[in-house]
Design an enzyme around this catalytic site. Structure first.
Site, PDB file in Angstrom:
ATOM      1  CE1 TYR A 176      -4.007   2.107   0.733  1.00  0.00           C
ATOM      2  CE2 TYR A 176      -2.595   3.172   2.361  1.00  0.00           C
ATOM      3  CZ  TYR A 176      -3.760   3.149   1.606  1.00  0.00           C
ATOM      4  OH  TYR A 176      -4.680   4.174   1.738  1.00  0.00           O
ATOM      5  CE  LYS A 180      -3.657   4.875  -1.598  1.00  0.00           C
ATOM      6  NZ  LYS A 180      -4.711   5.493  -2.391  1.00  0.00           N
TER       7      LYS A 180
HETATM    8  P1  NAP Z   1     -13.320   2.335   1.218  1.00  0.00           P
HETATM    9  O1  NAP Z   1     -14.355   2.816   2.131  1.00  0.00           O
HETATM   10  O2  NAP Z   1     -12.805   0.940   1.352  1.00  0.00           O
HETATM   11  O3  NAP Z   1     -13.847   2.557  -0.293  1.00  0.00           O
HETATM   12  C1  NAP Z   1     -13.057   2.138  -1.369  1.00  0.00           C
HETATM   13  C2  NAP Z   1     -13.756   2.467  -2.664  1.00  0.00           C
HETATM   14  O4  NAP Z   1     -12.924   2.013  -3.755  1.00  0.00           O
HETATM   15  C3  NAP Z   1     -15.094   1.769  -2.813  1.00  0.00           C
HETATM   16  O5  NAP Z   1     -15.991   2.656  -3.426  1.00  0.00           O
HETATM   17  C4  NAP Z   1     -14.777   0.603  -3.740  1.00  0.00           C
HETATM   18  O6  NAP Z   1     -15.883   0.249  -4.548  1.00  0.00           O
HETATM   19  C5  NAP Z   1     -13.705   1.224  -4.635  1.00  0.00           C
HETATM   20  N1  NAP Z   1     -12.870   0.216  -5.304  1.00  0.00           N
HETATM   21  C6  NAP Z   1     -12.094  -0.728  -4.755  1.00  0.00           C
HETATM   22  N2  NAP Z   1     -11.480  -1.448  -5.713  1.00  0.00           N
HETATM   23  C7  NAP Z   1     -11.883  -0.923  -6.911  1.00  0.00           C
HETATM   24  C8  NAP Z   1     -11.585  -1.219  -8.258  1.00  0.00           C
HETATM   25  N3  NAP Z   1     -10.744  -2.197  -8.605  1.00  0.00           N
HETATM   26  N4  NAP Z   1     -12.193  -0.473  -9.223  1.00  0.00           N
HETATM   27  C9  NAP Z   1     -13.046   0.517  -8.906  1.00  0.00           C
HETATM   28  N5  NAP Z   1     -13.363   0.847  -7.642  1.00  0.00           N
HETATM   29  C10 NAP Z   1     -12.776   0.129  -6.650  1.00  0.00           C
HETATM   30  O7  NAP Z   1     -12.019   3.254   1.266  1.00  0.00           O
HETATM   31  P2  NAP Z   1     -11.804   4.790   1.705  1.00  0.00           P
HETATM   32  O8  NAP Z   1     -11.304   4.773   3.080  1.00  0.00           O
HETATM   33  O9  NAP Z   1     -12.965   5.608   1.334  1.00  0.00           O
HETATM   34  O10 NAP Z   1     -10.549   5.154   0.787  1.00  0.00           O
HETATM   35  C11 NAP Z   1     -10.659   5.879  -0.420  1.00  0.00           C
HETATM   36  C12 NAP Z   1      -9.262   6.237  -0.895  1.00  0.00           C
HETATM   37  O11 NAP Z   1      -8.604   7.015   0.106  1.00  0.00           O
HETATM   38  C13 NAP Z   1      -8.371   5.035  -1.157  1.00  0.00           C
HETATM   39  O12 NAP Z   1      -7.537   5.285  -2.265  1.00  0.00           O
HETATM   40  C14 NAP Z   1      -7.545   4.947   0.101  1.00  0.00           C
HETATM   41  O13 NAP Z   1      -6.316   4.309  -0.117  1.00  0.00           O
HETATM   42  C15 NAP Z   1      -7.364   6.425   0.428  1.00  0.00           C
HETATM   43  N6  NAP Z   1      -7.045   6.681   1.820  1.00  0.00           N
HETATM   44  C16 NAP Z   1      -7.895   6.329   2.820  1.00  0.00           C
HETATM   45  C17 NAP Z   1      -7.544   6.593   4.139  1.00  0.00           C
HETATM   46  C18 NAP Z   1      -8.431   6.260   5.292  1.00  0.00           C
HETATM   47  O14 NAP Z   1      -7.997   6.432   6.448  1.00  0.00           O
HETATM   48  N7  NAP Z   1      -9.654   5.792   5.091  1.00  0.00           N
HETATM   49  C19 NAP Z   1      -6.321   7.212   4.415  1.00  0.00           C
HETATM   50  C20 NAP Z   1      -5.477   7.557   3.373  1.00  0.00           C
HETATM   51  C21 NAP Z   1      -5.856   7.291   2.072  1.00  0.00           C
HETATM   52  P3  NAP Z   1     -16.600  -1.196  -4.508  1.00  0.00           P
HETATM   53  O15 NAP Z   1     -16.941  -1.491  -3.095  1.00  0.00           O
HETATM   54  O16 NAP Z   1     -17.767  -1.020  -5.391  1.00  0.00           O
HETATM   55  O17 NAP Z   1     -15.592  -2.152  -5.040  1.00  0.00           O
END
Ligand code: NAP
Length: 268
Positions: A176, A180
């Site tokens: 990861y 990133k």
């Molecule tokens: P999340 O709740 O797990 O949501 C992930 C989203 O990505 C879902 O809508 C999922 O859709 C979609 N997804 C996964 N695999 C996919 C694929 N192959 N093609 C298209 N869509 C896909 O995650 P989140 O926390 O909102 O994170 C969103 C972004 O922010 C990510 O890039 C994550 O790395 C980044 N981020 C998050 C955090 C945190 O603390 N939460 C911190 C830093 C960065 P489906 O369910 O329909 O597959």
């Protein structure tokens, strides 16, 4: 009684606050991974500011339809696109569909992301490949297929969602963190390539945000993360969404190739 006071306060606010137009009025956006979490937050915030939004998802159709209803409640257009962002042909088709439906693409947000945590000595090849394919190659592919339209328009905004893990590194997340950190390199290279065409390319590096992705972490890990946040709380999707609105708006016209941390001070 409280309701009456609130209504009066709302009326006074409406009459006295300086009116500003919606920041993204008439724009069109594609947000990947917008079925839930941060992506849904960004889709909602864009719609509130007047943008029509294409909502990408991979598996969660019901959730994507919920996001669509949310976006439409702001009086803008919405469409839903099922596509695995790590797949070249699917991503190309999604981009064609969005441009056919909306006529143009003003804002692209690469938010879709997954984790497959493991220690380096135990990490399976497929755990590494899945994370790199979705997070990094997925961002490359949507830019590869979407930037052509922005070049034609001689305008566009690309926002890639990185992470504090890409800046600091995080034990148990070599796949990861690599994806990133890679997104940051991708952002800067593409920012240089496309600057002459009126397109800005920036990254947002969220810290610890309350979503399904982080809710599965063990309680101890969540507490340890909270202890590293100077502002003393986990972030909400809305915190990241507001940064995305800013970068997508005219207010950020002179900003490109940057990484904006939205992490309560974790990385400084
Ligand atoms: P999340 O709740 O797990 O949501 C992930 C989203 O990505 C879902 O809508 C999922 O859709 C979609 N997804 C996964 N695999 C996919 C694929 N192959 N093609 C298209 N869509 C896909 O995650 P989140 O926390 O909102 O994170 C969103 C972004 O922010 C990510 O890039 C994550 O790395 C980044 N981020 C998050 C955090 C945190 O603390 N939460 C911190 C830093 C960065 P489906 O369910 O329909 O597959």
């Amino acid at each position: 009684m409280i309701e009456v006071v609130n209504e009066q306060a709302e009326m006074v606010r409406e009459q006295t606050e300086p009116r500003r137009g919606r920041l993204l009025e008439g724009k069109t956006a594609l947000v990947t991974g917008a079925s839930r979490g941060i992506g849904r937050g960004i889709a909602e915030a864009f719609a509130r500011e007047g943008a029509s939004v294409a909502i990408n998802y991979c598996g969660s159709e019901d959730k994507a339809m919920e996001t669509k209803a949310l976006v439409e409640s702001f009086g803008v257009r919405a469409m839903v696109c099922r596509c695995d962002v790590g797949d070249f042909a699917q991503t190309e088709q999604m981009m064609k569909d969005v441009i056919r439906e909306f006529g143009r693409l003003d804002i692209l947000v690469n938010n879709a992301g997954i984790t497959r945590d493991n220690l380096i000595l135990r990490m399976k090849e497929e755990e590494y490949d899945q994370v790199l394919d979705t997070n990094l190659k997925g961002s490359f592919l949507t830019i590869r297929h979407g930037a052509r339209q922005m070049v034609k328009q001689r305008a566009g905004r690309i926002i890639n969602i990185s992470s504090v893990s890409g800046l600091l590194g995080n034990g148990g997340q070599s796949n990861y963190s690599a994806s990133k950190a890679g997104i940051i390199g991708l952002t800067k290279a593409v920012a240089r390539e496309l600057a002459g065409r009126g397109i800005t390319v920036n990254a947002i590096a969220p810290g610890y945000i309350s979503t399904e992705m982080t809710s599965v972490l063990p309680q101890k890990a969540q507490e340890a993360l909270l202890g590293q946040i100077p502002l003393g709380r986990a972030g909400e999707p809305e915190d990241v969404a507001q940064a995305a609105v800013f970068l997508a708006s005219d207010m950020a016209a002179y900003i490109t190739g940057q990484v904006l941390s939205v992490d309560g001070g974790m990385y400084m």
